[in-house]
Every structure is written in structure tokens, then in C-alpha cells.
Design an enzyme around this catalytic site. Structure first.
Site, PDB file in Angstrom:
ATOM      1  N   GLY A 288      12.121   7.807  54.253  1.00 53.58           N
ATOM      2  CA  GLY A 288      13.009   8.960  54.414  1.00 53.58           C
ATOM      3  C   GLY A 288      14.226   8.620  55.269  1.00 53.58           C
TER       4      GLY A 288
ATOM      5  N   ARG B  62      10.814   4.654  48.483  1.00 55.90           N
ATOM      6  CA  ARG B  62       9.472   4.630  49.061  1.00 55.90           C
ATOM      7  C   ARG B  62       8.538   3.632  48.371  1.00 55.90           C
ATOM      8  NH1 ARG B  62       8.806   8.273  53.010  1.00 55.90           N
ATOM      9  NH2 ARG B  62      10.000  10.215  53.018  1.00 55.90           N
TER      10      ARG B  62
ATOM     11  N   ASP C 267       6.104   3.454  60.103  1.00 62.45           N
ATOM     12  CA  ASP C 267       4.893   2.674  60.390  1.00 62.45           C
ATOM     13  C   ASP C 267       4.395   1.915  59.155  1.00 62.45           C
ATOM     14  OD1 ASP C 267       4.369   5.229  59.400  1.00 62.45           O
ATOM     15  OD2 ASP C 267       2.397   5.357  60.287  1.00 62.45           O
ATOM     16  N   ASP C 268       4.398   2.582  57.999  1.00 63.70           N
ATOM     17  CA  ASP C 268       3.917   1.900  56.794  1.00 63.70           C
ATOM     18  C   ASP C 268       4.831   0.746  56.397  1.00 63.70           C
ATOM     19  OD1 ASP C 268       1.670   3.384  56.480  1.00 63.70           O
ATOM     20  OD2 ASP C 268       2.546   4.800  55.049  1.00 63.70           O
TER      21      ASP C 268
ATOM     22  N   LYS D 206      12.126   3.115  62.429  1.00 63.94           N
ATOM     23  CA  LYS D 206      12.851   4.297  61.949  1.00 63.94           C
ATOM     24  C   LYS D 206      11.906   5.434  61.622  1.00 63.94           C
ATOM     25  CE  LYS D 206      12.428   5.541  58.246  1.00 63.94           C
ATOM     26  NZ  LYS D 206      12.111   5.898  56.854  1.00 63.94           N
ATOM     27  N   THR D 207      12.202   6.614  61.911  1.00 69.62           N
ATOM     28  CA  THR D 207      11.666   7.855  61.333  1.00 69.62           C
ATOM     29  C   THR D 207      11.985   9.043  62.222  1.00 69.62           C
ATOM     30  OG1 THR D 207       9.793   9.137  60.513  1.00 69.62           O
ATOM     31  CG2 THR D 207       9.250   7.566  62.225  1.00 69.62           C
ATOM     32  N   ILE D 208      12.465  10.089  61.585  1.00 67.01           N
ATOM     33  CA  ILE D 208      12.751  11.313  62.362  1.00 67.01           C
ATOM     34  C   ILE D 208      11.462  11.912  62.896  1.00 67.01           C
ATOM     35  CG2 ILE D 208      14.837  11.915  61.049  1.00 67.01           C
ATOM     36  CD1 ILE D 208      12.941  14.274  59.903  1.00 67.01           C
ATOM     37  N   ASP D 209      10.329  11.565  62.273  1.00 68.61           N
ATOM     38  CA  ASP D 209       9.056  12.192  62.649  1.00 68.61           C
ATOM     39  C   ASP D 209       8.618  11.821  64.063  1.00 68.61           C
ATOM     40  OD1 ASP D 209       9.183  13.001  60.076  1.00 68.61           O
ATOM     41  OD2 ASP D 209       7.455  11.883  59.352  1.00 68.61           O
TER      42      ASP D 209
ATOM     43  N   LYS E 158      15.618  42.571  65.708  1.00 64.16           N
ATOM     44  CA  LYS E 158      14.836  43.236  64.650  1.00 64.16           C
ATOM     45  C   LYS E 158      14.016  42.301  63.764  1.00 64.16           C
ATOM     46  CE  LYS E 158      18.850  43.616  61.582  1.00 64.16           C
ATOM     47  NZ  LYS E 158      19.682  44.457  60.767  1.00 64.16           N
ATOM     48  N   TYR E 159      14.069  40.995  64.018  1.00 66.55           N
ATOM     49  CA  TYR E 159      13.304  40.093  63.146  1.00 66.55           C
ATOM     50  C   TYR E 159      12.410  39.153  63.939  1.00 66.55           C
ATOM     51  CZ  TYR E 159      16.789  41.326  59.594  1.00 66.55           C
ATOM     52  OH  TYR E 159      17.601  42.000  58.731  1.00 66.55           O
TER      53      TYR E 159
ATOM     54  N   MET F 291      10.269  19.762  59.827  1.00 64.64           N
ATOM     55  CA  MET F 291       9.692  18.526  59.275  1.00 64.64           C
ATOM     56  C   MET F 291       8.952  17.726  60.328  1.00 64.64           C
ATOM     57  SD  MET F 291      12.026  16.420  56.663  1.00 64.64           S
ATOM     58  CE  MET F 291      12.139  16.895  54.944  1.00 64.64           C
TER      59      MET F 291
ATOM     60  N   GLU G 237       5.437  21.032  60.087  1.00 61.08           N
ATOM     61  CA  GLU G 237       5.274  20.868  58.636  1.00 61.08           C
ATOM     62  C   GLU G 237       3.817  20.647  58.199  1.00 61.08           C
ATOM     63  OE1 GLU G 237       7.237  17.314  57.182  1.00 61.08           O
ATOM     64  OE2 GLU G 237       7.494  18.206  55.216  1.00 61.08           O
TER      65      GLU G 237
ATOM     66  N   TYR H 111      15.720  18.599  55.814  1.00 61.59           N
ATOM     67  CA  TYR H 111      16.817  17.805  55.255  1.00 61.59           C
ATOM     68  C   TYR H 111      18.124  18.046  56.009  1.00 61.59           C
ATOM     69  CZ  TYR H 111      13.220  17.192  51.816  1.00 61.59           C
ATOM     70  OH  TYR H 111      12.022  16.886  51.234  1.00 61.59           O
TER      71      TYR H 111
ATOM     72  N   ARG I  94      18.244  15.102  58.661  1.00 62.76           N
ATOM     73  CA  ARG I  94      17.935  13.689  58.424  1.00 62.76           C
ATOM     74  C   ARG I  94      19.173  12.820  58.212  1.00 62.76           C
ATOM     75  NH1 ARG I  94      13.120  12.762  54.296  1.00 62.76           N
ATOM     76  NH2 ARG I  94      14.839  13.043  52.863  1.00 62.76           N
TER      77      ARG I  94
HETATM   78  P1  FBP Z   1       9.667   8.731  56.825  1.00 65.19           P
HETATM   79  O1  FBP Z   1       8.292   8.781  57.419  1.00 65.19           O
HETATM   80  O2  FBP Z   1       9.773   7.828  55.679  1.00 65.19           O
HETATM   81  O3  FBP Z   1      10.707   8.439  57.869  1.00 65.19           O
HETATM   82  O4  FBP Z   1      10.020  10.176  56.256  1.00 65.19           O
HETATM   83  C1  FBP Z   1       9.767  11.293  57.018  1.00 65.19           C
HETATM   84  C2  FBP Z   1      10.094  12.583  56.310  1.00 65.19           C
HETATM   85  O5  FBP Z   1      11.404  12.997  56.587  1.00 65.19           O
HETATM   86  C3  FBP Z   1       9.073  13.648  56.712  1.00 65.19           C
HETATM   87  O6  FBP Z   1       9.467  14.328  57.866  1.00 65.19           O
HETATM   88  C4  FBP Z   1       8.985  14.494  55.475  1.00 65.19           C
HETATM   89  O7  FBP Z   1       7.713  15.063  55.345  1.00 65.19           O
HETATM   90  C5  FBP Z   1       9.218  13.526  54.368  1.00 65.19           C
HETATM   91  O8  FBP Z   1       9.966  12.472  54.897  1.00 65.19           O
HETATM   92  C6  FBP Z   1       9.927  14.123  53.189  1.00 65.19           C
HETATM   93  O9  FBP Z   1      10.003  13.168  52.197  1.00 65.19           O
HETATM   94  P2  FBP Z   1      10.989  13.207  50.954  1.00 65.19           P
HETATM   95  O10 FBP Z   1      12.295  12.683  51.425  1.00 65.19           O
HETATM   96  O11 FBP Z   1      10.364  12.276  49.993  1.00 65.19           O
HETATM   97  O12 FBP Z   1      11.112  14.619  50.506  1.00 65.19           O
END
Ligand code: FBP
Length: 556
Positions: free
Chosen positions: A81, A145, A175-176, A202-205, A242-243, A250, A311, A426, A429
Site C-alpha cells: 500500500g 502486492r 513486514d511481509d 514502510k507502512t502507514i499502519d 447534533k451528530y 485504516m 479498521e 486513502y 496514504r
Molecule cells: P501496507 O501494509 O501494504 O502498507 O498497506 C496498508 C494499508 O493501507 C492498510 O491500512 C489497508 O487495510 C490496506 O493497505 C488497503 O489495501 P488496498 O490498497 O489494497 O486497498
């Protein structure tokens, strides 16, 4: 091509390098650290990685460069991602390569790891690189991917590297992808391919972190972007009054993103999946917890609020996990056809009722019908329910609505509950990287070249001391095998980098835990505002509260 004013200004931004990398490539030497061993399962990992296991950790420091200055042709891959800053990893790598030797080459493989196998590539030059400096996105070469994990793929990769004269591959991934980088590095070493492999985290997660890697890149910008949006929603919420806003963010399985956004914005509720799992919480318990906040606030005249939902949370609810497993079983193979042939939802509902255990059916039955139907519509290529597509923000607001209706009937609540829903993923990212991510990524790329020049293989580019100003950052490398353990994946024991979930005894969660009651019942919103790129360092260069707390820095 027309570009925005900010894009133009960002082209000119000079990313900050760690102090030790600022002296010119020719003045960087290696300081060797201790030999390493994997975080667990040492004997097994050692047996699987005989060539690359146990190598020394290293740091760079000021001194005469003693690397053999052979010409380098480096291939780079973006994997998985998108995450803000990916372009800068490539820019840093390119600049270091060219500083060392104008004749060095950088090749980008297009569309992710498959680009290497399909030999789909571009060769970078100054103009190409300059158009992507300090910008968000992965569009410079695209990402994908595809996993690089089979010997057949490695053989093709070896041929492609031979064709281009490639001396090293840099894999920018999570990680993968970095696990696969380690496997590829070992393959190249065993087969004397003459190609090194270096990974970049790398990863926003935020789930690729450990004793060595303080954070993955992209987490800073993505969480700042979501926090800006959540802060804006909080302000609207506190204005309109009101909401109740249910905001899913993610982060796949881990709740680092949700937790960081909570620390930044102080919402009324933030679920943490890891806690849900540990406490074995049911859907009803979670709904009751949120409803308690709704009722308490309503009694104070506040029929509004904000709840952050990570998420992956439903996968951490044990009863929901069981339900998903039973549904996958229920629709396996030919049974899916029989199900799909049923004409009405009522018939399908009866089929489901007969097929599930009573326990799972009871869970299924409390779900809103839209969610029930989602469970049967959205399947992945293996025929499994795609949990990430479940609209958990809508699920929880519907469950809360039911709880409140019961409370109303019992005379315990007399407020109003109007829910709105959002999903932020999105949006963050591909944002322009924050100064932190721009600097960190450029440094990771630059540093990756130093590792290549010094001949390291199977290492992760490591830049640490990140809660300090960049001139105090420490650059070096860590063997990827050090981060590995054996885990059961798809019925097989596999060597993998351990995924970091939120630690419930860690400082970020503890801080959240000690404040959440107050946040749930009162209005304590924080409005972080937009990412600032130009201005004082305390506004522009600060990284996340998660990192600050992990480093023992007070955030009040
Ligand atoms: P990575 O682990 O590859 O960095 O991706 C993370 C991520 O952005 C998650 O937060 C999200 O669940 C997923 O990718 C969404 O994947 P896709 O881009 O295939 O919709």
C-alpha cells in the site's frame, strides 16, 4: 505539466539527513556492533538463513569511507500500500548513488515486485527524480502486492539482475515485503548471484516497528492527515451539537493509527482492537461501552460526539471471528452455488440459520441487515469474507442505536442520537509527506545506498533516535533476520518479521487509558489542524505522540 504552488515549493525543500550522513559519501565509515540473533526461534531461523543470519548490527559515523567504490546499478521496488514519503526514499537513494559516482545507475521496477519478474522498468535521471521530490504517492513507478517468495521467481529475478548488471535491489515495503527481502537476500547469497538486497520500513499502519525500527515511514503523515480531519469533525460536532460521528480509520489489524489519532484529537471514544481481543469483548459489550458515553453526555445536554473505530476491530471480537469462520465454511465450494441460487433474502436467511451454530447465529442476528448481507456478498478470491470491507463504523452505530432504544424504553435515557459515518484511509496514504516523513524517507534511501556501498546484504535501512531533531538521528543497518520468528501462516511454519500490534502495557495506550473516561463524558477535543511544511520546527517537524510517549517524552 501544470503543478500546484505547494508541489513547486516542495520540489525545492531540502530534506534533512542524520548528522552523520551530512559529511559527503566519502566521509562515512562503518562502526560494527554486536552479532545479532533472531527475536525468537533462533535455531530454526539460523538453519533457514545460513548465509545471512547472525550478522552484526552497524552504524555509520564520520570517517574515511573504506568501501570498495565499485560502480553500482541498483534496482528499486515499491511494495504494498501507498505511504507518504516513498518518493523520497527513491530520491535519497538516487542522490547518494550519484554523489558516490556519476556513472552509478538507479533502475525502478514498475508496478511493485512483479516489475522485477516481468522486467518492467525505467531508468532514472535527474529530471525524472526532480519531478517527484518531497511529493506524496507511489506514482513514480507504481506499487503492487505480488509476493516475491518462490524459487522460480528468484531464478527469474536473478536473470533480470544479470541482464541489467544489477548489484543491489532495494525493497521498500512492510513486514511481509521485508520478510521476502530477507528470503531473496539469502537466495542471492547462497547462489552467489552477486546481488545484495536492502529493505526499507514502510507502512502507514505503523505495525512494522520493534527494538530497532522506531517507526515505519508514512505513519506520521497519514495519522496527521486523519487527525486534521477528525479535529475538523470534532469542531463541527461541537458547533452543530447534533451528530455522533463514527469514524473508521485504516490500519488493517493493528490499532496504532486509531490510537495515534485519539492521542492527537481526544475523541469521546476510540476502540483499540488489541484490548477488545485481550478482554474477549463481545459486540454487545462494545456497543454498551459506546452507549454509556452517549448517555452520560446526553445527560449533560451534549447529544453529540466522536468515536474512532480501527479498521480491523471486528476480527478481534472473538464471537465475530467465529461467525466469519463458520460463514467461510458454510459457503465453501459448491455450497456457495446453492446459496446464490436462492432468490430472496428471506430464503437465504433461513439457509444461514440452519448452517450456523446457535451461538454464531445469535451474533449474526443482532447485526443490521446491511451488514448481514455484506458478509455474504463481499468475498475475496479464495472465497473468504473480506473483513476489511465490513462497514464497522455503521455496524457499531446501529448496535448503539439498539441499546439506546432499550434504554429509552426503560426510562434510562431521553436524548437524541443521530449518527454520521466516515472512513479515512486513502485520504492519507498519498498526502504530501510531512517534514518528518520527507526527512526520514530521504535518509532511509540515502542510508540504503551506504549499506549497499559497504557490501551489506539482507539488511534493513535503519534510522533511529527519531524523536530528536534530524541532526541527532543515527543511521545504520540491522540484519532483517534479527526481527524474525516462526509463525503459522496458511497452515505452514514460516519465518516472518513479527508484526507489532498495540502493546497494552506500552506508554501510548496507558496514556489513552488514563484519560479516556474524561474524554468519553466531557468535550476535550483537540484540533491539530493541517500539516505545516514551512515555519518553526516545533510546529513543522514534530513527529507522532505515539513515538514521543514510547521514548518517555511527556506530551501534556
Ligand atoms: P501496507 O501494509 O501494504 O502498507 O498497506 C496498508 C494499508 O493501507 C492498510 O491500512 C489497508 O487495510 C490496506 O493497505 C488497503 O489495501 P488496498 O490498497 O489494497 O486497498
Amino acid at each position: 505539466m501544470k503543478i500546484s504552488a505547494l508541489q513547486k515549493a516542495r520540489y525545492e525543500y531540502q530534506p534533512k539527513l542524520p548528522g552523520m550522513l551530512r559529511n559527503g559519501v566519502e566521509n562515512i565509515c562503518v562502526k560494527e556492533g554486536k552479532e545479532t540473533e533472531s527475536v525468537a526461534d533462533q535455531a530454526k531461523i539460523k538453519a533457514l538463513f545460513p548465509e545471512t543470519y547472525g550478522k552484526k548490527e552497524i552504524t555509520f559515523e564520520k570517517g574515511k569511507n573504506t568501501a570498495c567504490a565499485k560502480p553500482q546499478v541498483v534496482g528499486v521496488i515499491l511494495s504494498g500500500g501507498q505511504a507518504p514519503g516513498g518518493h523520497n526514499v527513491i530520491c535519497g537513494l538516487y542522490d547518494a548513488l550519484k554523489k558516490a559516482n556519476k556513472g552509478n545507475k538507479l533502475i525502478g521496477f514498475k508496478g511493485g515486485p512483479s516489475g522485477l519478474i516481468e522486467d518492467s522498468f525505467v531508468e532514472f535521471d535527474d529530471a525524472f527524480i526532480d519531478a517527484y521530490r518531497n511529493t506524496g504517492g507511489f506514482d513514480i513507478i507504481g506499487s503492487g502486492r505480488t509476493k516475491l517468495e518462490t524459487v522460480e521467481q528468484f531464478k527469474v529475478a536473478t536473470e533480470v539482475c544479470k541482464k541489467h548488471g544489477i548489484t543491489a535491489i532495494v525493497i521498500i515495503g512492510g513486514d511481509d515485503s521485508n520478510t521476502n527481502a530477507a528470503v531473496l537476500a539469502e537466495y542471492f547469497a547462497q547462489n552467489k548471484a552477486g546481488v545484495q538486497v536492502i529493505g526499507c520500513p514502510k507502512t502507514i499502519d505503523g505495525d512494522l516497528k520493534n527494538d530497532d525500527i522506531e517507526c515505519s515511514f508514512g505513519f506520521d503523515t497519514a495519522t496527521k492527515t486523519y487527525s486534521e480531519l477528525i479535529g475538523n469533525i470534532e469542531r463541527d460536532c461541537n458547533s452543530a451539537k447534533k451528530y455522533w460521528h463514527f469514524v473508521k480509520v485504516m490500519g488493517r489489524s493493528a490499532s496504532h493509527v486509531a490510537l495515534e489519532c485519539a492521542l492527537e484529537t481526544q475523541p469521546n471514544i476510540c476502540l483499540i482492537s488489541e484490548e477488545v481481543e485481550l478482554k474477549k469483548m463481545s459486540l454487545s459489550q462494545i456497543a454498551n461501552q459506546i452507549a454509556d458515553s452517549v448517555v452520560a453526555r446526553s445527560k449533560k445536554g451534549m447529544n453529540f460526539g466522536v468515536a474512532i473505530i480501527p479498521e480491523g476491530v471486528v476480527e478481534f471480537v472473538p464471537e465475530f471471528k467465529k461467525l466469519i469462520a463458520e460463514i467461510n465454511e458454510l459457503l465453501a465450494g459448491a455450497k456457495a452455488e446453492a446459496f446464490n441460487a436462492l432468490a430472496t433474502w428471506a430464503e437465504k436467511y433461513e439457509f444461514i440459520k440452519k448452517g450456523l451454530s446457535t451461538e454464531s447465529f445469535n451474533v449474526f442476528d443482532i447485526l443490521p441487515q446491511t451488514i448481514q448481507q455484506q458478509l455474504f456478498l463481499e468475498r475475496d478470491p479464495h472465497g473468504n469474507v473480506q473483513v476489511s470491507l465490513i462497514e464497522s463504523e455503521k455496524l457499531f452505530s446501529a448496535l448503539v442505536k439498539d441499546v439506546l432504544a432499550k434504554k429509552k424504553a426503560a426510562g434510562e435515557y431521553n436524548g437524541k442520537f443521530n449518527a454520521l459515518h466516515h472512513f479515512f484511509g486513502y485520504e492519507g496514504r498519498c498526502a504530501f509527506p510531512s517534514n518528518f516523513d520527507a526527512d526520514y524517507c530521504y535518509s532511509l534511501g540515502y542510508n540504503a545506498f551506504m549499506l549497499i556501498q559497504y557490501g551489506f546484504n539482507g539488511y534493513l535501512s535503519k534510522v533511529s533516535n527519531l524523536s530528536k531533531p534530524a541532526d541527532q538521528w543515527i543511521a545504520g543497518g540491522m540484519p532483517i533476520t534479527k526481527m524474525m520468528n516462526i509463525e503459522r501462516r496458511h497452515g505452514e511454519d514460516k519465518p516472518v518479521i513479527r508484526k507489532a500490534l498495540v502493546e497494552l502495557d506500552g506508554a501510548p495506550f496507558k496514556y489513552f487509558e488514563s484519560h479516556r473516561k474524561e474524554w468519553a463524558e466531557n468535550t476535550c477535543y483537540l484540533y491539530p489542524g493541517a500539516i505545516q511544511y514551512y515555519g518553526p520546527a516545533e510546529v513543522c517537524d514534530l513527529t507522532t505522540k505515539t513515538l514521543a510517549l514510547e521514548k518517555g517524552i511527556k506530551i501534556d
